[in-house]
Design a protein around this motif. Structure first.
Motif, PDB file in Angstrom:
ATOM      1  N   GLY A 182      -5.985   2.980   2.956  1.00 31.92           N
ATOM      2  CA  GLY A 182      -4.730   2.376   2.518  1.00 31.92           C
ATOM      3  C   GLY A 182      -4.172   3.114   1.317  1.00 31.92           C
ATOM      4  N   ALA A 183      -3.182   2.514   0.700  1.00 31.66           N
ATOM      5  CA  ALA A 183      -2.429   3.156  -0.378  1.00 31.66           C
ATOM      6  C   ALA A 183      -3.332   3.735  -1.467  1.00 31.66           C
ATOM      7  CB  ALA A 183      -1.462   2.137  -0.981  1.00 31.66           C
ATOM      8  N   GLY A 184      -4.498   3.105  -1.711  1.00 34.60           N
ATOM      9  CA  GLY A 184      -5.369   3.547  -2.793  1.00 34.60           C
ATOM     10  C   GLY A 184      -5.873   4.970  -2.655  1.00 34.60           C
ATOM     11  N   GLU A 205      -4.460   8.829  -6.514  1.00 34.84           N
ATOM     12  CA  GLU A 205      -4.720   9.989  -7.383  1.00 34.84           C
ATOM     13  C   GLU A 205      -3.836  11.191  -7.047  1.00 34.84           C
ATOM     14  OE1 GLU A 205      -9.378   9.956  -8.126  1.00 34.84           O
ATOM     15  OE2 GLU A 205      -8.720   8.842  -6.359  1.00 34.84           O
ATOM     16  N   GLN A 224      -3.038   3.151   7.023  1.00 32.75           N
ATOM     17  CA  GLN A 224      -1.810   2.375   6.849  1.00 32.75           C
ATOM     18  C   GLN A 224      -0.773   3.194   6.095  1.00 32.75           C
ATOM     19  OE1 GLN A 224      -2.943  -1.870   5.510  1.00 32.75           O
ATOM     20  NE2 GLN A 224      -4.705  -0.620   4.983  1.00 32.75           N
ATOM     21  N   ASN A 225      -1.163   4.367   5.613  1.00 29.71           N
ATOM     22  CA  ASN A 225      -0.252   5.148   4.781  1.00 29.71           C
ATOM     23  C   ASN A 225       0.766   5.887   5.628  1.00 29.71           C
ATOM     24  OD1 ASN A 225      -1.760   4.264   2.672  1.00 29.71           O
ATOM     25  ND2 ASN A 225      -2.895   6.154   2.388  1.00 29.71           N
ATOM     26  N   VAL A 226       1.943   6.047   5.061  1.00 31.79           N
ATOM     27  CA  VAL A 226       3.020   6.762   5.750  1.00 31.79           C
ATOM     28  C   VAL A 226       3.291   8.109   5.076  1.00 31.79           C
ATOM     29  CG1 VAL A 226       4.108   4.615   6.538  1.00 31.79           C
ATOM     30  CG2 VAL A 226       4.836   5.636   4.372  1.00 31.79           C
ATOM     31  N   ASP A 227       2.427   8.496   4.117  1.00 26.73           N
ATOM     32  CA  ASP A 227       2.737   9.640   3.260  1.00 26.73           C
ATOM     33  C   ASP A 227       2.343  10.994   3.838  1.00 26.73           C
ATOM     34  OD1 ASP A 227      -0.072   9.795   2.857  1.00 26.73           O
ATOM     35  OD2 ASP A 227       0.047   8.537   1.073  1.00 26.73           O
ATOM     36  N   HIS A 234       1.339   2.583  10.571  1.00 22.76           N
ATOM     37  CA  HIS A 234       2.673   2.266  10.046  1.00 22.76           C
ATOM     38  C   HIS A 234       3.634   3.450  10.158  1.00 22.76           C
ATOM     39  CE1 HIS A 234       0.630  -1.081   7.437  1.00 22.76           C
ATOM     40  NE2 HIS A 234       0.712  -1.400   8.712  1.00 22.76           N
ATOM     41  N   THR A 282      -7.912   0.120   0.318  1.00 18.42           N
ATOM     42  CA  THR A 282      -7.031  -0.917   0.853  1.00 18.42           C
ATOM     43  C   THR A 282      -7.560  -2.283   0.442  1.00 18.42           C
ATOM     44  OG1 THR A 282      -6.146  -1.989   2.844  1.00 18.42           O
ATOM     45  CG2 THR A 282      -8.126  -0.669   3.141  1.00 18.42           C
ATOM     46  N   ASP A 312     -13.545   1.537  -3.512  1.00 18.00           N
ATOM     47  CA  ASP A 312     -12.328   1.002  -4.154  1.00 18.00           C
ATOM     48  C   ASP A 312     -12.678   0.676  -5.606  1.00 18.00           C
ATOM     49  OD1 ASP A 312      -9.613  -0.608  -2.726  1.00 18.00           O
ATOM     50  OD2 ASP A 312     -10.084  -0.912  -4.858  1.00 18.00           O
ATOM     51  N   PRO A 313     -11.780   1.001  -6.540  1.00 16.23           N
ATOM     52  CA  PRO A 313     -12.076   0.677  -7.951  1.00 16.23           C
ATOM     53  C   PRO A 313     -11.870  -0.797  -8.269  1.00 16.23           C
ATOM     54  CG  PRO A 313      -9.962   1.776  -7.781  1.00 16.23           C
ATOM     55  CD  PRO A 313     -10.533   1.752  -6.393  1.00 16.23           C
ATOM     56  N   ALA A 367     -11.251   7.059  -4.977  1.00 14.90           N
ATOM     57  CA  ALA A 367     -11.528   7.867  -3.786  1.00 14.90           C
ATOM     58  C   ALA A 367     -11.843   9.316  -4.162  1.00 14.90           C
ATOM     59  CB  ALA A 367     -10.323   7.814  -2.841  1.00 14.90           C
TER      60      ALA A 367
HETATM   61  P1  NAD Z   1      -2.766  -2.295  -1.349  1.00 18.29           P
HETATM   62  O1  NAD Z   1      -1.742  -1.956  -2.383  1.00 18.29           O
HETATM   63  O2  NAD Z   1      -2.831  -3.666  -0.826  1.00 18.29           O
HETATM   64  O3  NAD Z   1      -4.228  -1.940  -1.900  1.00 18.29           O
HETATM   65  C1  NAD Z   1      -4.500  -0.726  -2.540  1.00 18.29           C
HETATM   66  C2  NAD Z   1      -5.969  -0.686  -2.894  1.00 18.29           C
HETATM   67  O4  NAD Z   1      -6.248   0.604  -3.417  1.00 18.29           O
HETATM   68  C3  NAD Z   1      -6.408  -1.709  -3.946  1.00 18.29           C
HETATM   69  O5  NAD Z   1      -7.557  -2.389  -3.488  1.00 18.29           O
HETATM   70  C4  NAD Z   1      -6.723  -0.833  -5.160  1.00 18.29           C
HETATM   71  O6  NAD Z   1      -7.794  -1.354  -5.943  1.00 18.29           O
HETATM   72  C5  NAD Z   1      -7.133   0.461  -4.489  1.00 18.29           C
HETATM   73  N1  NAD Z   1      -7.049   1.667  -5.307  1.00 18.29           N
HETATM   74  C6  NAD Z   1      -6.280   1.924  -6.388  1.00 18.29           C
HETATM   75  N2  NAD Z   1      -6.525   3.160  -6.861  1.00 18.29           N
HETATM   76  C7  NAD Z   1      -7.475   3.704  -6.047  1.00 18.29           C
HETATM   77  C8  NAD Z   1      -8.150   4.965  -6.017  1.00 18.29           C
HETATM   78  N3  NAD Z   1      -7.883   5.924  -6.920  1.00 18.29           N
HETATM   79  N4  NAD Z   1      -9.068   5.177  -5.041  1.00 18.29           N
HETATM   80  C9  NAD Z   1      -9.345   4.224  -4.123  1.00 18.29           C
HETATM   81  N5  NAD Z   1      -8.743   3.013  -4.121  1.00 18.29           N
HETATM   82  C10 NAD Z   1      -7.817   2.758  -5.072  1.00 18.29           C
HETATM   83  O7  NAD Z   1      -2.556  -1.202  -0.216  1.00 18.29           O
HETATM   84  P2  NAD Z   1      -2.715  -1.318   1.351  1.00 18.29           P
HETATM   85  O8  NAD Z   1      -3.916  -2.133   1.662  1.00 18.29           O
HETATM   86  O9  NAD Z   1      -2.605   0.063   1.861  1.00 18.29           O
HETATM   87  O10 NAD Z   1      -1.455  -2.157   1.832  1.00 18.29           O
HETATM   88  C11 NAD Z   1      -0.167  -1.928   1.286  1.00 18.29           C
HETATM   89  C12 NAD Z   1       0.929  -1.705   2.315  1.00 18.29           C
HETATM   90  O11 NAD Z   1       1.925  -0.833   1.745  1.00 18.29           O
HETATM   91  C13 NAD Z   1       0.499  -1.030   3.571  1.00 18.29           C
HETATM   92  O12 NAD Z   1       1.183  -1.659   4.602  1.00 18.29           O
HETATM   93  C14 NAD Z   1       0.971   0.430   3.449  1.00 18.29           C
HETATM   94  O13 NAD Z   1       1.491   0.915   4.666  1.00 18.29           O
HETATM   95  C15 NAD Z   1       2.092   0.385   2.451  1.00 18.29           C
HETATM   96  N6  NAD Z   1       2.053   1.526   1.480  1.00 18.29           N
HETATM   97  C16 NAD Z   1       1.807   2.811   1.851  1.00 18.29           C
HETATM   98  C17 NAD Z   1       1.734   3.833   0.879  1.00 18.29           C
HETATM   99  C18 NAD Z   1       1.447   5.264   1.267  1.00 18.29           C
HETATM  100  O14 NAD Z   1       1.775   5.695   2.355  1.00 18.29           O
HETATM  101  N7  NAD Z   1       0.803   6.044   0.380  1.00 18.29           N
HETATM  102  C19 NAD Z   1       1.905   3.520  -0.453  1.00 18.29           C
HETATM  103  C20 NAD Z   1       2.165   2.186  -0.779  1.00 18.29           C
HETATM  104  C21 NAD Z   1       2.241   1.200   0.185  1.00 18.29           C
END
Ligand code: NAD
Ligand code: ZN
Length: 258
Positions: free
Chosen positions: A25-27, A31, A103-106, A133, A206, A231-232, A249
């Motif tokens: 997921g977004a996490g 970085e 789930q990321n779109v990036d 997504h 995520t 996950d942090p 990560a």
């Molecule tokens: P979320 O925001 O619900 O959860 C993000 C998780 O990442 C949290 O648990 C957080 O503690 C963790 N995190 C933060 N920094 C981290 C790191 N350095 N390493 C590992 N983990 C870390 O995100 P989600 O579960 O992906 O759901 C959010 C929704 O928003 C999804 O539907 C997604 O498609 C969308 N989204 C996508 C992007 C992208 O494409 N990069 C960005 C933002 C949101």
């Protein structure tokens, strides 16, 4: 278990599993500096994502929505895959049986797959993700079934300059899942099949609040297969994880998968 012991335990669990489902997921992109689109840095001209990332917004004002996606594409293009994306890509190219669902779109997993494959002199496809997504680096037609990779700059000065379908001439749109839209069925079916077969699951970055993504990891746990969480912060998966590795990560995945 201290962190070193937990890391070693997780390494063994994942190495011994013939088939592994990885859910990100977004996490994992944090970085890399990808904005969350939720915090203040995600605001654009005072619009909230909920105002723009909908089929209604696109029908009402496609020029405005395309202008926003052009801005977001620029933000993501200025980011690069981090050590976490790269460790995962190398791991997937170096062994069989890993399915990555994101789930990321990036498109950072895709870019990491290409970087890792180039370094190894091979094909990136085993490290490409199933995209629940969609991707902001893809377009699809609003009328026919045309879709293509593409993140060329978009000229959003007028309705007439927006990208048009090469097959039928209708307006193209970003190939992402907007609020209120269904997820792509083929992606869901592939993720579901991987969840039903996996011998272990790795979840990275995520929170586990968004369905059906979270459900794929939970399906593996219900079959009594081990779950490793990186996950942090706290996640919905923590209570069911065999090993929780609290950390970013970029710090945890290289020693876990390298
Ligand atoms: P979320 O925001 O619900 O959860 C993000 C998780 O990442 C949290 O648990 C957080 O503690 C963790 N995190 C933060 N920094 C981290 C790191 N350095 N390493 C590992 N983990 C870390 O995100 P989600 O579960 O992906 O759901 C959010 C929704 O928003 C999804 O539907 C997604 O498609 C969308 N989204 C996508 C992007 C992208 O494409 N990069 C960005 C933002 C949101
Ligand atoms: Zn078309």
């Amino acid at each position: 278990m201290d962190h070193a012991a937990a890391l070693e335990r997780a390494r063994v669990l994942l190495a011994e599993a013939p088939r592994v489902l990885v859910l990100t997921g977004a996490g994992i992109s944090a970085e890399s500096g990808v904005p969350t689109f939720r915090g203040p840095e995600g605001l654009w001209k005072d619009f909230r994502p909920e105002d723009l990332a909908t089929p209604e917004a696109f029908a009402r004002d496609p020029r405005l929505v395309w202008e926003w996606y052009g801005w977001r594409r620029g933000l993501v293009a200025a980011c690069a895959p981090n050590a976490g994306h790269l460790a995962l890509a190398h791991w997937m190219l170096g062994r069989a049986g890993v399915t990555l669902v994101t789930q990321n779109v990036d498109a950072l997993h895709e870019r990491a797959a290409r970087t890792a494959a180039t370094a190894r002199g091979g094909d990136p496809s085993p490290a490409l993700p199933i995209r629940l997504h969609g991707s902001i680096a893809r377009v699809r037609c609003t009328r026919c079934d045309h879709g293509a990779e593409g993140d060329d700059p978009v000229d959003a000065t007028a309705r007439e300059t927006l990208p048009a379908c090469p097959a039928c001439g209708a307006l193209l749109r970003p190939d992402v899942v907007w609020f209120g839209e269904a997820l792509p069925l083929p992606a869901m079916q592939r993720a579901d099949a991987a969840a039903r077969e996996a011998d272990a699951c790795l979840v990275v970055g995520t929170a586990g609040a968004v369905q059906p993504a979270a459900g794929y990891a939970m399906a593996v746990v219900r079959r009594r297969r081990p779950l490793v969480v990186v996950d942090p912060g706290p996640t919905a998966f923590d209570g069911m994880a065999e090993v929780k590795l609290t950390g970013s990560a970029g710090a945890v995945l290289p020693p876990l998968l390298g």
